[in-house]
Scaffold this active site. Structure first.
Site, PDB file in Angstrom:
ATOM      1  N   GLU A   1      22.131  13.240   3.064  1.00  8.29           N
ATOM      2  CA  GLU A   1      22.409  13.431   4.499  1.00  8.29           C
ATOM      3  C   GLU A   1      21.131  13.084   5.408  1.00  8.29           C
ATOM      4  O   GLU A   1      21.501  13.749   6.691  1.00  8.29           O
ATOM      5  CB  GLU A   1      23.193  14.692   4.683  1.00  8.29           C
ATOM      6  CG  GLU A   1      24.502  14.758   3.759  1.00  8.29           C
ATOM      7  CD  GLU A   1      25.010  16.072   3.676  1.00  8.29           C
ATOM      8  OE1 GLU A   1      25.457  16.641   4.495  1.00  8.29           O
ATOM      9  OE2 GLU A   1      24.744  16.518   2.502  1.00  8.29           O
TER      10      GLU A   1
ATOM     11  N   SER B   1      29.492  16.276   2.570  1.00  3.77           N
ATOM     12  CA  SER B   1      30.319  14.979   3.168  1.00  3.77           C
ATOM     13  C   SER B   1      30.936  14.316   2.532  1.00  3.77           C
ATOM     14  O   SER B   1      30.798  12.916   2.390  1.00  3.77           O
ATOM     15  CB  SER B   1      28.811  14.230   3.454  1.00  3.77           C
ATOM     16  OG  SER B   1      28.495  15.019   4.674  1.00  3.77           O
TER      17      SER B   1
ATOM     18  N   TYR C   1      37.301   8.951   5.315  1.00  7.18           N
ATOM     19  CA  TYR C   1      35.933   9.535   5.368  1.00  7.18           C
ATOM     20  C   TYR C   1      34.991   8.505   6.165  1.00  7.18           C
ATOM     21  O   TYR C   1      34.112   8.554   6.485  1.00  7.18           O
ATOM     22  CB  TYR C   1      35.301  10.497   4.554  1.00  7.18           C
ATOM     23  CG  TYR C   1      35.848  11.726   4.454  1.00  7.18           C
ATOM     24  CD1 TYR C   1      35.648  12.593   5.236  1.00  7.18           C
ATOM     25  CD2 TYR C   1      37.183  11.582   3.539  1.00  7.18           C
ATOM     26  CE1 TYR C   1      36.243  13.905   5.130  1.00  7.18           C
ATOM     27  CE2 TYR C   1      37.721  13.037   3.649  1.00  7.18           C
ATOM     28  CZ  TYR C   1      37.371  14.039   4.267  1.00  7.18           C
ATOM     29  OH  TYR C   1      38.022  15.282   4.320  1.00  7.18           O
TER      30      TYR C   1
ATOM     31  N   ARG D   1      29.666  26.963   8.591  1.00  9.05           N
ATOM     32  CA  ARG D   1      30.988  26.314   8.790  1.00  9.05           C
ATOM     33  C   ARG D   1      31.792  26.510   7.437  1.00  9.05           C
ATOM     34  O   ARG D   1      31.430  26.098   6.452  1.00  9.05           O
ATOM     35  CB  ARG D   1      31.132  24.989   9.195  1.00  9.05           C
ATOM     36  CG  ARG D   1      32.360  24.245   9.552  1.00  9.05           C
ATOM     37  CD  ARG D   1      32.533  22.798  10.047  1.00  9.05           C
ATOM     38  NE  ARG D   1      32.448  22.317   8.486  1.00  9.05           N
ATOM     39  CZ  ARG D   1      31.734  21.218   7.985  1.00  9.05           C
ATOM     40  NH1 ARG D   1      30.830  20.641   8.929  1.00  9.05           N
ATOM     41  NH2 ARG D   1      32.285  20.777   6.723  1.00  9.05           N
TER      42      ARG D   1
ATOM     43  N   ASP E   1      35.224  25.306   5.273  1.00 11.01           N
ATOM     44  CA  ASP E   1      36.237  24.200   5.227  1.00 11.01           C
ATOM     45  C   ASP E   1      37.301  24.772   4.229  1.00 11.01           C
ATOM     46  O   ASP E   1      37.332  25.420   3.451  1.00 11.01           O
ATOM     47  CB  ASP E   1      35.752  23.147   4.448  1.00 11.01           C
ATOM     48  CG  ASP E   1      34.652  22.341   5.274  1.00 11.01           C
ATOM     49  OD1 ASP E   1      34.651  22.784   6.383  1.00 11.01           O
ATOM     50  OD2 ASP E   1      33.880  21.646   4.726  1.00 11.01           O
TER      51      ASP E   1
ATOM     52  N   GLU F   1      34.858  25.705   0.799  1.00  9.82           N
ATOM     53  CA  GLU F   1      33.736  25.951   0.479  1.00  9.82           C
ATOM     54  C   GLU F   1      33.105  26.084   1.879  1.00  9.82           C
ATOM     55  O   GLU F   1      33.961  26.254   3.015  1.00  9.82           O
ATOM     56  CB  GLU F   1      33.156  24.647   0.403  1.00  9.82           C
ATOM     57  CG  GLU F   1      33.477  23.295   1.416  1.00  9.82           C
ATOM     58  CD  GLU F   1      32.187  22.166   1.498  1.00  9.82           C
ATOM     59  OE1 GLU F   1      31.276  22.457   0.856  1.00  9.82           O
ATOM     60  OE2 GLU F   1      32.409  21.429   2.647  1.00  9.82           O
TER      61      GLU F   1
ATOM     62  N   ASN G   1      29.549  25.685   4.444  1.00 10.18           N
ATOM     63  CA  ASN G   1      28.377  24.974   4.548  1.00 10.18           C
ATOM     64  C   ASN G   1      27.420  25.943   5.282  1.00 10.18           C
ATOM     65  O   ASN G   1      27.642  26.207   6.631  1.00 10.18           O
ATOM     66  CB  ASN G   1      28.682  23.740   5.425  1.00 10.18           C
ATOM     67  CG  ASN G   1      29.666  22.882   4.705  1.00 10.18           C
ATOM     68  OD1 ASN G   1      29.479  22.140   3.894  1.00 10.18           O
ATOM     69  ND2 ASN G   1      31.158  22.942   5.170  1.00 10.18           N
TER      70      ASN G   1
ATOM     71  N   GLY H   1      26.501  20.305  10.275  1.00  8.97           N
ATOM     72  CA  GLY H   1      25.956  19.158  11.205  1.00  8.97           C
ATOM     73  C   GLY H   1      26.018  19.770  12.612  1.00  8.97           C
ATOM     74  O   GLY H   1      26.874  20.554  13.220  1.00  8.97           O
TER      75      GLY H   1
HETATM   76  N1  ADP Z   1      41.654  21.080  -3.626  1.00 11.42           N
HETATM   77  C1  ADP Z   1      41.777  20.124  -2.716  1.00 11.42           C
HETATM   78  N2  ADP Z   1      43.042  19.727  -2.357  1.00 11.42           N
HETATM   79  C2  ADP Z   1      42.877  18.638  -1.307  1.00 11.42           C
HETATM   80  N3  ADP Z   1      42.112  18.163  -0.584  1.00 11.42           N
HETATM   81  C3  ADP Z   1      40.942  18.321  -1.101  1.00 11.42           C
HETATM   82  C4  ADP Z   1      40.533  19.453  -2.063  1.00 11.42           C
HETATM   83  N4  ADP Z   1      39.250  19.685  -2.237  1.00 11.42           N
HETATM   84  C5  ADP Z   1      38.696  18.669  -1.380  1.00 11.42           C
HETATM   85  N5  ADP Z   1      39.465  17.888  -0.724  1.00 11.42           N
HETATM   86  C6  ADP Z   1      39.337  17.190   0.663  1.00 11.42           C
HETATM   87  O1  ADP Z   1      37.952  16.666   0.357  1.00 11.42           O
HETATM   88  C7  ADP Z   1      37.319  17.323   1.423  1.00 11.42           C
HETATM   89  C8  ADP Z   1      35.955  17.528   1.104  1.00 11.42           C
HETATM   90  O2  ADP Z   1      35.934  18.511   0.191  1.00 11.42           O
HETATM   91  P1  ADP Z   1      34.826  19.913   0.069  1.00 11.42           P
HETATM   92  O3  ADP Z   1      35.123  20.491  -0.816  1.00 11.42           O
HETATM   93  O4  ADP Z   1      34.728  20.395   1.737  1.00 11.42           O
HETATM   94  O5  ADP Z   1      33.346  19.073  -0.289  1.00 11.42           O
HETATM   95  P2  ADP Z   1      32.363  18.754   0.741  1.00 11.42           P
HETATM   96  O6  ADP Z   1      32.635  18.801   2.100  1.00 11.42           O
HETATM   97  O7  ADP Z   1      30.855  19.277   0.496  1.00 11.42           O
HETATM   98  O8  ADP Z   1      32.137  17.133   0.318  1.00 11.42           O
HETATM   99  C9  ADP Z   1      38.223  18.260   2.306  1.00 11.42           C
HETATM  100  O9  ADP Z   1      37.706  18.507   3.636  1.00 11.42           O
HETATM  101  C10 ADP Z   1      39.317  17.965   1.663  1.00 11.42           C
HETATM  102  O10 ADP Z   1      39.850  16.867   2.793  1.00 11.42           O
HETATM  103 MG    MG Z   2      33.687  20.433   3.216  1.00 14.70          MG
END
Ligand code: ADP
Ligand code: MG
Length: 315
Positions: A14, A150, A221, A260, A262, A275, A277, A281
């Site tokens: 990142e 990310s 993304y 933050r 999520d 999760e 963070n 950002g």
């Molecule tokens: N169990 C889940 N069910 C549905 N969507 C998910 C799930 N886990 C992750 N996602 C999708 O992937 C994105 C990133 O996942 P996240 O766990 O926040 O990891 P990171 O942001 O660290 O890559 C989430 O914002 C969501 O859109």
């Molecule tokens: Mg996330």
């Protein structure tokens, strides 16, 4: 007025986002009358910090080293006050498996999951347990590395045939992988900034995919394919519940300063924390500054507040 070292860049995946966060923080610090010293975190980090003799360090590093507690540990050793969470909280947030165990332990909802190390697959035949995992978590399921951010290394497995490749891909980012129940619904984020030593939840942000198959995660993304809405269009009680869960998660992980959280809002109305963070950002398009803005806290004010908390915690 203070001299503030702004740590940015680094070697993580990142790096580019971090350079943008760092530059924006530097500008804000200068407008506030502070002296900002930009430091790209590399092998001369300790020497540069020793030379700069800052009153505080603003950690604008995302990903490995900056978010996993490594930099924080170094700053503790050097006796320099720094922004955001301490070493232990960073370690807890960086490892999604540890985060989820801690959240589950205090009753904060997080999607069901199982996690395995690479050695479990290589030496203990964990692959043979996949059918049992799949029948517990159902399809589609989400495969992600325990660490990273990310959306790096995250895959949706629609059927059993997708799982092995998804696991291999996740192992290219981390030695531990998480298989998680898929939550159909809306993607939310709640940023937290402390005020008078207690965490304050900012307005909820929703990430909305622009068209496309919602399973087409990679596309989601790509720049411009996700639109952010803040405050998210939610029933007042859903927004309040998301904010309350985010504050609980922040406390459970021992975060400090800002963070933050999520979350996913299931179609049936249930909320799940994905999760936390520890160094979110801080760019023009990042979620925390947008949420702060919606709460009437401008970027300079946000930076001043985050810095003041670091200065108040002189080691
Ligand atoms: N169990 C889940 N069910 C549905 N969507 C998910 C799930 N886990 C992750 N996602 C999708 O992937 C994105 C990133 O996942 P996240 O766990 O926040 O990891 P990171 O942001 O660290 O890559 C989430 O914002 C969501 O859109
Ligand atoms: Mg996330």
């Amino acid at each position: 007025m203070s001299t503030v070292a702004v740590l940015q860049g680094g070697r993580s995946l990142e790096r580019q986002v971090s350079l943008k966060s760092g530059a924006r923080v530097e500008d804000a610090l200068q407008r506030l009358g502070h002296t900002a010293v930009a430091i790209d975190a590399g092998s001369d980090l300790v020497a540069r910090l020793t030379d700069a003799k800052p009153d505080a360090v603003f950690v604008a590093l995302h990903g490995r080293d900056g978010e996993d507690g490594t930099i924080q540990e170094l700053l503790e050793v050097l006796g320099l006050p720094y922004t955001g969470s301490g070493v232990a909280a960073c370690i807890r947030c960086w490892d999604k498996v540890l985060t989820k165990h801690l959240l589950r332990g205090v009753g904060i909802p997080t999607p069901d999951f199982h996690a395995f190390s690479e050695t479990a697959f290589r030496e203990l035949g964990a692959a043979q347990a996949l059918p049992a995992i799949e029948s517990q978590l159902h399809f589609p399921l989400v495969v992600k590395p325990a660490a990273q951010g990310s959306a790096l290394g995250i895959k949706f497995a629609r059927t059993a045939t997708d799982v092995p490749a998804a696991i291999v891909s996740a192992f290219s980012y981390d030695r531990k992988v998480l298989l998680e129940r898929y939550v159909p619904g809306r993607d939310l984020a709640v940023s937290i900034v402390e005020q008078d030593a207690s965490p304050m939840a900012l307005p909820v942000v929703e990430a909305l995919p622009e068209g496309r198959d919602f399973y087409d995660f990679e596309a989601r993304y790509e720049i411009g394919r996700t639109r952010f809405v803040c405050p998210a269009e939610l029933a007042a009680q859903t927004a309040e519940r998301a904010q309350a869960l985010a504050v609980e998660a922040y406390r459970a992980l021992g975060c400090a300063g800002f963070a933050r959280v999520d979350l996913m809002l299931h179609e049936d109305g249930e909320l799940f924390v994905l999760e936390v963070n520890s160094v979110p950002g801080l760019t023009e398009t990042s979620l925390l500054p947008q949420a702060a803005d919606a709460a009437g806290i401008g970027f300079d004010q946000l930076v001043e507040r985050i810095l003041a908390m670091a200065l108040a915690r002189v080691p």
